[in-house]
Write a protein that holds these residues in place. Structure first.
Motif, PDB file in Angstrom:
ATOM      1  N   CYS A 311      -3.189 -14.351   2.655  1.00 48.47           N
ATOM      2  CA  CYS A 311      -3.138 -13.667   3.957  1.00 48.47           C
ATOM      3  C   CYS A 311      -2.649 -14.655   5.034  1.00 48.47           C
ATOM      4  CB  CYS A 311      -4.470 -13.073   4.403  1.00 48.47           C
ATOM      5  SG  CYS A 311      -5.103 -11.764   3.349  1.00 48.47           S
ATOM      6  N   TRP A 320      -3.063  -8.031   5.277  1.00 45.70           N
ATOM      7  CA  TRP A 320      -2.527  -9.337   4.887  1.00 45.70           C
ATOM      8  C   TRP A 320      -2.125 -10.189   6.086  1.00 45.70           C
ATOM      9  CZ3 TRP A 320       2.255  -9.496   6.963  1.00 45.70           C
ATOM     10  CH2 TRP A 320       2.938  -8.285   7.121  1.00 45.70           C
TER      11      TRP A 320
ATOM     12  N   GLU B 440      -8.912  -6.758  -1.112  1.00 48.19           N
ATOM     13  CA  GLU B 440      -8.046  -5.862  -0.322  1.00 48.19           C
ATOM     14  C   GLU B 440      -8.831  -4.668   0.210  1.00 48.19           C
ATOM     15  OE1 GLU B 440      -4.349  -5.906  -0.629  1.00 48.19           O
ATOM     16  OE2 GLU B 440      -4.285  -7.685  -1.896  1.00 48.19           O
TER      17      GLU B 440
END
Lengths: 519, 519
Positions: A311, A320, B440
């Motif tokens: 990221c 991200w 994520e």
């Protein structure tokens, strides 16, 4: 000719306007019993060039054949003190060819070379003052959010129908690109060159199989003899619609076999990791946030692992591109304390849409100075770090018999507890176990017995017990990774050592052997 | 007799000094066509008691047989406004029997009842001012670091040889224990009663199979008729050396079948989760830090999920006892924005070794006031939250055909990208995939179309696009979960709504339907 510096021969010849990518131009360099064969390239205006990277000093002879015929001799002087050769993977870390340790502290400027001269200049100025010694950058331009500008040049000329003529490389592109690469590598920064990527509106990501290899062939002819360059087959190989897995394997093989010097070679994922155990691959270049698995991946690949995308520090509306400086700094420390390496990037949205991550410019974030602080500490450690073994990760890999053996060797271990723990962990469903154990991960690594590093991450320990080797004396420092302070807690620690900590997050503990220090 | 309040019958009889745990004493309560059979218990001093929890108002008759014979009638009045009955699991959330929503905001004081009166008093005072509506606490005392004191009473008398005489419950223990439970439940706090646990030096964790069931039988006779109590079979069942999995299954079955009212029933793990899909189990009580998997577990169990141990705010030298207040608060928000529930605990080391997590006393941390802030917000939402579907988690579960169908129904989706993503995710090794996707994870949940909640966790978005339903108007609030502020960003949001955010971590976004608000 100087060891570790590019040696270039230039010849004049026929001016070519068509089909000048893979001209026949071969050079053989010989030094004693060693010979190396390299391919030359056409550089426009009737100029033919051969580049060679001498890796050993000595008396060389060379013989050029093909489009040009010539021969000669050269004395290669031993390397100047500032030249160390290519970076190579050694076990699970990196070294220059002369044995100097290289610890990557990378950043990311994907479309660095595709901006106008003023912006490139600003980016290079920024890099000069930044703590980074590697930059991920693309050969092809980038089309994506905040990236809609045209580059000054493209890698190829066009055919009459407007398609790319890969047989006619754009010489102006390569001259400018090489100048940029040279200026980067002269700063001691490794250019981690991304050969393909999916963010494209021009068609570079969807060339034919033959054109891909032709492009790579010309690139390798031009750039292989340059130290300071790494090959990254792709950014997010798995999002490149036009390439199958076997296309990628062919590309990997082509690069590995046509690079005479064995530059570092990796392939970066979005989801499914590229198999870094493959023989052509020198190290893993991984995009993930799952850093707790680093010791497992290092053990699996037996190669260095770089988290090349963890990221970006910034404020984009994307997962991200919106981690805090603190989180970026912690990710660097997590990697360091796992015997792995991390790569920075920055995505603060500015009115001019110049975001460091793709275009360069200036750095706005708060992580780089703290990465500089980390780099200084890591480079003071006498040797590369390796994740500590032991802990739950090792336990779950043990069979019953191995546990019994371990317990019989260590009567001080709480045997019943270890057996219960092992049985319970083994009963877990795989995905539950993975995520559950990830949450229990300890970030700890060591450089032999010379140095031991713990990164306590977000834990707020009020005290900590270090298991240091007996028989050596360690200076124990408490490091505040955000405040960038280091406080010596103990000058002569030895064996089991209890230290008091201030009960806050973002602390690391470094124990360096007093003997190791003077190595 | 009042609906949702314990009705107690007391009879005098023969004084028992031996074997008085499972006396024959049965009562049948009838109301219309409904009858319920409950077991009474010996309460010392020749007193025999029967407790009954009327769940419906009406005219009751009762008949007691066994050690005592008696009968009578009672009119059960409808519930007072402050009584709501037992908490029950409904789908994946909790409700009282009268339909009032119950959202757990728990804390942990394992050995609450095993401290001296002054400390218990202080703990209850603290709980009165705290935001918690559930407390995890043990029947048996705790032996562990910082927990070496003897409790005032034990649950059993001893035999002549010094072993526990489970057939002779210690009446003084139960009187004191019940008084504490009553004072807790009177504050509107559910007592999540831990029936067994491994941290023991007295032998309570290693009773025989028969003694375990005898103990449970007596406990159920005494406590079942009390609302506000939940059964937690264990703290860390898998670390209890003396009980096998089939022992636990028998215990689970025994409690489920001998509790006439169906109190909530769970079993808490250290590593391998107890299978909350089992029919006797009402909800999952999980120890883990892997909160990204919550939507998967809720979908798997189809029951409420409480993260009953997410680590403790504190400064111990242990991983589990050293998270920051901020991290504790974030874990509560992560659970809330997953349609799950979280439990607090606190482990600041004090000179007197009174740590809230085990002994109670005072709260020293910074998370409780912020949990209070969260609770106020969650309780303002008109209905229980459910994790948003969609995203990568849903994608990887799709087959090829399902993806094709989805794409054909949504021509606006980037089909090629989704196919690439799916193929790459499916190719990942399971453990890589789990940990990669965990990184994520988006924390987002909704209460039907009445409210939508996003917790942005450590992401520092500068803007965010909310996909709100069309045709309803939402008030959108930006919540700073640490600063405890709430700012209205938009009073009439509808459909796709872009909001500007200050690019810092610890923010939540709540959109509440203006119509839903007045429900």
């Amino acid at each position: 000719m100087k060891q570790y510096e590019t040696f270039e021969l230039t010849f004049s010849g026929r001016i070519l306007s068509e089909d000048y990518a893979d001209i026949p131009l071969t050079a053989v360099f010989s030094c004693g019993s060693q010979t190396k064969t390299v391919q030359g390239f056409y550089d426009g205006d009737g100029l033919y060039k051969v580049r060679f990277l001498p890796e050993e000093p000595g008396a060389y002879t060379w013989l050029v054949t093909g489009a040009v015929s010539a021969e000669g001799t050269e004395i290669c002087q031993p390397a100047d003190i500032e030249h160390h050769g290519l970076v190579k993977a050694v076990d699970t870390h990196f070294e220059f060819e002369d044995g100097k340790l290289f610890t990557p502290f990378g950043t990311t400027v994907y479309a660095l070379a595709h901006q106008d001269d003023a912006l490139v200049e600003q980016t290079l100025e920024t890099l000069k003052a930044a703590p980074f010694n590697k930059v991920r950058m693309c050969v092809f331009p980038k089309d994506y959010d905040y990236n809609h500008n045209e580059p000054p040049y493209y890698a190829f000329e066009k055919t009459a129908d407007g398609s790319w003529d890969v047989r006619r490389p754009c010489i102006a592109f390569w001259h400018r690109f090489e100048t940029i690469l040279e200026r980067i590598t002269e700063m001691g920064i490794q250019a981690d060159l991304i050969l393909f990527h999916p963010y494209d509106r021009w068609g570079f990501s969807a060339l034919s199989r033959e054109d891909n290899l032709l492009f790579l062939d010309y690139l390798l002819r031009r750039l292989s003899a340059k130290p300071g360059i790494w090959w990254s087959l792709a950014n997010e190989y798995d999002l490149c619609a036009a390439k199958s897995l076997s296309d990628w394997e062919e590309i990997e093989s082509f690069v590995a076999h046509n690079d005479p010097y064995g530059h570092l070679l990796s392939c970066h994922n979005c989801f499914c990791f590229w198999d870094a155990a493959r023989p052509g691959i020198t190290h893993a270049s991984i995009q993930t946030k799952g850093l707790s698995e680093l010791p497992r991946w290092i053990a699996k690949y037996q190669k260095p692992v770089i988290i090349d995308e963890c990221c970006y520090e910034g404020n984009l509306p994307h997962f991200w591109g919106s981690i805090s400086a603190r989180e970026m700094v912690y990710r660097f420390w997590r990697c360091a304390a796992s015997g792995a390496y991390c790569t920075h990037g920055e995505t603060f949205l500015a009115d001019d849409e110049v975001l460091w991550w793709a275009k360069g410019g200036i750095l706005r974030g708060e992580s780089p100075e703290r990465i500089a602080f980390l780099r200084k500490i890591i480079e003071s450690i006498p040797g590369p770090l390796t994740a500590n073994s032991g802990g739950v990760f090792q336990l779950i890999q043990m069979g019953e018999q191995e546990i019994e053996t371990t317990l019989s060797q260590h009567p001080e271990y709480p045997g019943e507890f270890i057996r219960l723990l092992h049985a319970s962990i083994c009963r877990m469903e795989a995905d539950d176990r993975t995520v559950h154990l990830a949450g229990e991960h300890e970030w700890a690594a060591h450089a032999g017995d010379d140095a031991w590093l713990w990164f306590n991450d977000r834990q707020c320990f009020g005290e900590q017990t270090l298991q240091l080797p007996e028989g050596r004396h360690y200076r124990v420092e408490l490091i505040d990774v955000w405040e960038m302070t280091s406080t010596v807690l103990n000058e002569n620690a030895c064996g089991t050592t209890k230290i008091r900590l201030p009960g806050k997050e973002g602390l690391a503990v470094l124990a360096v052997s007093q003997r190791g220090q003077v190595r």
